[in-house]
Write a protein that holds these residues in place. Structure first.
Motif, PDB file in Angstrom:
ATOM      1  N   HIS A   1       0.856  -1.147   0.349  1.00 42.34           N
ATOM      2  CA  HIS A   1      -0.098   0.414  -0.047  1.00 42.34           C
ATOM      3  C   HIS A   1       0.900   1.320   0.244  1.00 42.34           C
ATOM      4  N   ARG A   2       0.313   2.102  -0.606  1.00 46.08           N
ATOM      5  CA  ARG A   2       1.479   3.417  -0.827  1.00 46.08           C
ATOM      6  C   ARG A   2       0.457   4.702  -1.164  1.00 46.08           C
ATOM      7  N   VAL A   3       1.257   5.801  -0.737  1.00 44.81           N
ATOM      8  CA  VAL A   3       0.161   6.880  -0.811  1.00 44.81           C
ATOM      9  C   VAL A   3       0.715   7.912  -1.738  1.00 44.81           C
ATOM     10  N   LEU A   4       0.396   8.164  -2.928  1.00 46.40           N
ATOM     11  CA  LEU A   4       1.488   8.420  -4.161  1.00 46.40           C
ATOM     12  C   LEU A   4       0.423  10.662  -4.690  1.00 46.40           C
ATOM     13  N   PRO A   5       1.238  11.280  -4.074  1.00 47.40           N
ATOM     14  CA  PRO A   5       1.019  12.640  -3.950  1.00 47.40           C
ATOM     15  C   PRO A   5       0.570  13.052  -5.217  1.00 47.40           C
ATOM     16  N   LEU A   6       0.057  13.303  -5.667  1.00 49.31           N
ATOM     17  CA  LEU A   6      -0.242  13.627  -7.275  1.00 49.31           C
ATOM     18  C   LEU A   6       0.808  14.713  -8.210  1.00 49.31           C
ATOM     19  N   PRO A   7       1.589  15.101  -8.991  1.00 50.20           N
ATOM     20  CA  PRO A   7       1.790  15.947  -9.850  1.00 50.20           C
ATOM     21  C   PRO A   7       0.776  17.481 -10.115  1.00 50.20           C
ATOM     22  N   SER A   8       1.373  18.842  -9.873  1.00 53.25           N
ATOM     23  CA  SER A   8       0.824  19.892  -9.660  1.00 53.25           C
ATOM     24  C   SER A   8      -0.181  19.548 -10.989  1.00 53.25           C
ATOM     25  N   ALA A   9      -0.117  19.383 -12.106  1.00 46.43           N
ATOM     26  CA  ALA A   9      -1.009  19.007 -12.877  1.00 46.43           C
ATOM     27  C   ALA A   9      -2.360  18.467 -12.653  1.00 46.43           C
ATOM     28  N   LEU A  10      -2.102  17.741 -11.848  1.00 49.20           N
ATOM     29  CA  LEU A  10      -3.122  16.043 -12.456  1.00 49.20           C
ATOM     30  C   LEU A  10      -3.908  16.696 -10.726  1.00 49.20           C
ATOM     31  N   ARG A  11      -3.196  16.862  -9.633  1.00 47.53           N
ATOM     32  CA  ARG A  11      -3.913  18.141  -8.991  1.00 47.53           C
ATOM     33  C   ARG A  11      -5.570  18.261  -9.087  1.00 47.53           C
ATOM     34  N   ARG A  12      -5.596  18.695 -10.920  1.00 45.83           N
ATOM     35  CA  ARG A  12      -6.677  19.599 -11.252  1.00 45.83           C
ATOM     36  C   ARG A  12      -7.584  19.203 -11.910  1.00 45.83           C
ATOM     37  N   CYS A  13      -7.024  17.976 -12.022  1.00 43.95           N
ATOM     38  CA  CYS A  13      -8.314  16.915 -12.816  1.00 43.95           C
ATOM     39  C   CYS A  13      -8.967  16.322 -12.316  1.00 43.95           C
ATOM     40  N   THR A  14      -9.797  15.309 -12.817  1.00 42.41           N
ATOM     41  CA  THR A  14     -10.280  14.531 -11.884  1.00 42.41           C
ATOM     42  C   THR A  14      -9.470  13.031 -13.280  1.00 42.41           C
ATOM     43  N   VAL A  15     -10.244  12.085 -11.737  1.00 48.96           N
ATOM     44  CA  VAL A  15      -9.531  11.137 -12.334  1.00 48.96           C
ATOM     45  C   VAL A  15     -10.826  10.055 -13.762  1.00 48.96           C
ATOM     46  N   SER A  16     -10.676  10.118 -14.524  1.00 48.06           N
ATOM     47  CA  SER A  16     -11.678   9.211 -16.071  1.00 48.06           C
ATOM     48  C   SER A  16     -11.608   7.792 -15.997  1.00 48.06           C
ATOM     49  N   GLY A  17     -10.573   6.749 -15.510  1.00 50.54           N
ATOM     50  CA  GLY A  17     -10.324   5.955 -16.122  1.00 50.54           C
ATOM     51  C   GLY A  17      -8.984   5.669 -15.287  1.00 50.54           C
ATOM     52  N   ALA A  18      -8.830   4.359 -15.492  1.00 47.86           N
ATOM     53  CA  ALA A  18      -7.399   3.545 -14.880  1.00 47.86           C
ATOM     54  C   ALA A  18      -7.194   1.816 -16.015  1.00 47.86           C
ATOM     55  N   GLY A  19      -6.087   1.190 -16.019  1.00 45.34           N
ATOM     56  CA  GLY A  19      -6.168   0.470 -17.015  1.00 45.34           C
ATOM     57  C   GLY A  19      -4.721  -0.098 -16.244  1.00 45.34           C
ATOM     58  N   LEU A  20      -4.701  -1.535 -15.849  1.00 46.94           N
ATOM     59  CA  LEU A  20      -3.610  -2.244 -16.057  1.00 46.94           C
ATOM     60  C   LEU A  20      -2.967  -3.892 -17.578  1.00 46.94           C
ATOM     61  N   ARG A  21      -1.913  -3.124 -18.138  1.00 48.21           N
ATOM     62  CA  ARG A  21      -1.615  -3.179 -19.181  1.00 48.21           C
ATOM     63  C   ARG A  21       0.131  -3.981 -19.587  1.00 48.21           C
ATOM     64  N   ASP A  22       0.558  -5.197 -19.396  1.00 50.81           N
ATOM     65  CA  ASP A  22       2.013  -5.420 -19.764  1.00 50.81           C
ATOM     66  C   ASP A  22       2.874  -4.663 -18.199  1.00 50.81           C
ATOM     67  N   GLY A  23       2.397  -4.961 -17.231  1.00 53.44           N
ATOM     68  CA  GLY A  23       2.627  -4.527 -16.132  1.00 53.44           C
ATOM     69  C   GLY A  23       3.275  -3.322 -15.657  1.00 53.44           C
ATOM     70  N   ARG A  24       2.565  -2.287 -16.625  1.00 52.98           N
ATOM     71  CA  ARG A  24       2.398  -0.728 -16.618  1.00 52.98           C
ATOM     72  C   ARG A  24       1.114  -0.349 -16.157  1.00 52.98           C
ATOM     73  N   LEU A  25       0.732   0.449 -14.662  1.00 53.06           N
ATOM     74  CA  LEU A  25      -0.650   0.494 -14.748  1.00 53.06           C
ATOM     75  C   LEU A  25      -1.071   2.189 -15.573  1.00 53.06           C
ATOM     76  N   SER A  26      -1.983   2.619 -16.226  1.00 53.26           N
ATOM     77  CA  SER A  26      -2.137   3.779 -16.811  1.00 53.26           C
ATOM     78  C   SER A  26      -3.492   4.071 -15.837  1.00 53.26           C
ATOM     79  N   VAL A  27      -3.527   5.917 -15.660  1.00 53.60           N
ATOM     80  CA  VAL A  27      -4.351   5.482 -14.708  1.00 53.60           C
ATOM     81  C   VAL A  27      -4.570   7.881 -15.460  1.00 53.60           C
ATOM     82  N   ARG A  28      -5.972   7.548 -15.647  1.00 52.32           N
ATOM     83  CA  ARG A  28      -6.565   8.900 -16.863  1.00 52.32           C
ATOM     84  C   ARG A  28      -7.174   9.801 -16.380  1.00 52.32           C
ATOM     85  N   PHE A  29      -6.767  11.522 -16.550  1.00 52.50           N
ATOM     86  CA  PHE A  29      -6.895  12.310 -15.542  1.00 52.50           C
ATOM     87  C   PHE A  29      -7.501  13.060 -16.866  1.00 52.50           C
TER      88      PHE A  29
END
Length: 448
Positions: A409-437
């Protein structure tokens, strides 16, 4: 200083691989220090060393390991003495707070009645890491530090501890509130009693410095992890979980060591079956890790790589004519009675010495991809090889993203640009998690 943390699945031979790594570094011309947290006496039997006896020292000089002993030319070894370090620290704390304890009528604890508490070893390992790197190079001169860590799940928890504790301190004692300390002397005079908050913040600052130093060491490019596994279906599954946990905390795995590989092509049915199972697991390891992370193969020696006559009595004198330590020749024989090279020397070439790395902060593994022009999104990519989709969890909380990967379990601070966004989706593929904002119209700058 180059630092190698050796962990892996339980019973896979972590201590053996750690000792062989330190010996390989020494043979490359460096001065290597091996620290082990193993409590079962394996380091003494493996290296032919006397049992560790912590040295007496003042609180300021106290180190959480036994005095290093030279096990081979250029290689020293010591055990992390967690219980003795804990007793010393708690005794010192009692001495510093004797006045307050006396006012409360408390009876101090004697060192003889103190025992290590759960979690003591984790703090002792972190303290040892920091202490080795703080040692005056002219006094010790270590070039390579090899640490025999606990099993992989416990190692991930230890490496995560500095960041987690620093976050707790920031939440409980916010830095902006420390500015009010300038008013405390006046408030103390008005109230007529000392203000305890001053000591509290001073202690928090000291902890913050210590934890920040350890975290910087863990996150340095010069610190890497070697994962040891005894190839098999259950061990491979555990290794994938460990890989995901290490990736979550940005730890760099430099090699996977497949230990105790049995010979192939044998006519014995039971040995052939075990060897075939190992080879199938080994093929999976190469497929999952290589070529990004090398998989190093260590043969089964047919016995444990310890002294030929077993652990040496620490009080018995050494025979000056008999070679000692990991380079000592062994008189064992291999299959068919053929002479077999023994000890750690037989594993040095296969395990390899750590490659040089710069001692500087490692690059941030998380990257933000700008897709605003084409898709109106920003994508935060988090490499999590080994993660299982069913064991993955994501929670957005304010300016933080809480990522759960299996038991980690880890708590990651969001980069400054992402703090002004909302999460629109996420997906795990080929060992890489992609979180869409997606940009929040209420917070996103106009005209962008």
């Amino acid at each position: 200083m180059r630092t190698v943390l050796v962990t892996g699945t339980g019973g896979a031979g972590r201590t053996t691989v750690a000792a062989a790594t330190a010996l390989a570094a020494a043979r490359e011309g460096g001065r290597a220090l091996l620290l082990t947290a193993d409590r079962d006496g394996t380091p003494e039997a493996l290296l032919g060393l006397p049992a560790p006896r912590p040295a007496a020292a003042t609180s300021a000089e106290r180190l959480p390991w036994s005095p290093p002993v030279e096990a081979a030319p250029g290689m020293w070894a010591a055990r992390i003495a967690a219980d003795d370090w804990f007793r010393g620290e708690l005794t010192s704390l009692q001495e510093r707070g004797s006045g307050a304890l006396g006012m409360l009528g408390a009876t101090p604890l004697d060192p003889e009645e103190l025992t290590g508490l759960p979690g003591t070893e984790a703090f002792a390992v972190l303290r040892a890491l920091r202490a080795v790197h703080d040692t005056d190079p002219a006094a010790a001169g270590w070039d390579v530090l090899v640490v025999d860590m606990p099993p992989a799940p416990d190692t991930v928890a230890v490496l995560a501890l500095p960041e987690q504790l620093r976050r707790y301190l920031r939440r409980l004692l916010p830095a902006e509130r420390q500015a009010a300390r300038a008013l405390r002397p006046m408030l103390a005079q008005l109230a007529g009693v000392p203000m305890p908050a001053q000591k509290l913040y001073e202690t928090a600052e000291r902890w913050e410095r210590e934890l920040a130093g350890v975290q910087a060491l863990i996150e340095s490019e010069a610190t890497t992890v070697r994962l040891v596994v005894d190839p098999g279906p259950l061990a491979d599954r555990a290794l994938r979980t460990a890989r995901a946990g290490l990736a979550l905390y940005g730890c760099r795995v430099e090699a996977v060591v497949a230990n105790r590989l049995l010979p192939t092509g044998t006519a014995e049915p039971w040995l052939a079956a075990l060897s075939g199972q190992q080879q199938a697991a080994l093929k999976e390891l190469h497929g999952e890790w290589a070529p990004d992370v090398p998989v190093r193969e260590l043969p089964h020696l047919g016995r444990d790589p310890i002294e030929a006559n077993g652990p040496r009595d620490p009080d018995a004198p050494r025979d000056s004519d008999a070679p000692q330590g990991p380079d000592a020749p062994r008189d064992s024989a291999g299959p068919g009675g053929a002479p077999q090279a023994g000890g750690l020397a037989a594993l040095v070439a296969s395990v390899g010495a750590p490659e040089p790395r710069p001692d500087r902060p490692a690059a941030e593994p998380w990257t933000v991809e700008d897709r605003l022009a084409d898709e109106g999104e920003l994508v935060w990519r988090l490499p999590l090889p080994g993660a299982d989709r069913d064991a993955l969890g994501l929670v957005r909380r304010g300016d933080e993203l809480i990522v759960t990967v299996g038991p980690f379990h880890r708590v990651l601070p969001l980069p400054s640009a992402l703090r002004r966004c909302t999460v629109s989706g996420a997906g795990l593929r080929d060992g890489r998690l992609s979180v869409r904002f997606a940009p929040d119209p209420e917070l996103w700058p106009r005209g962008l």
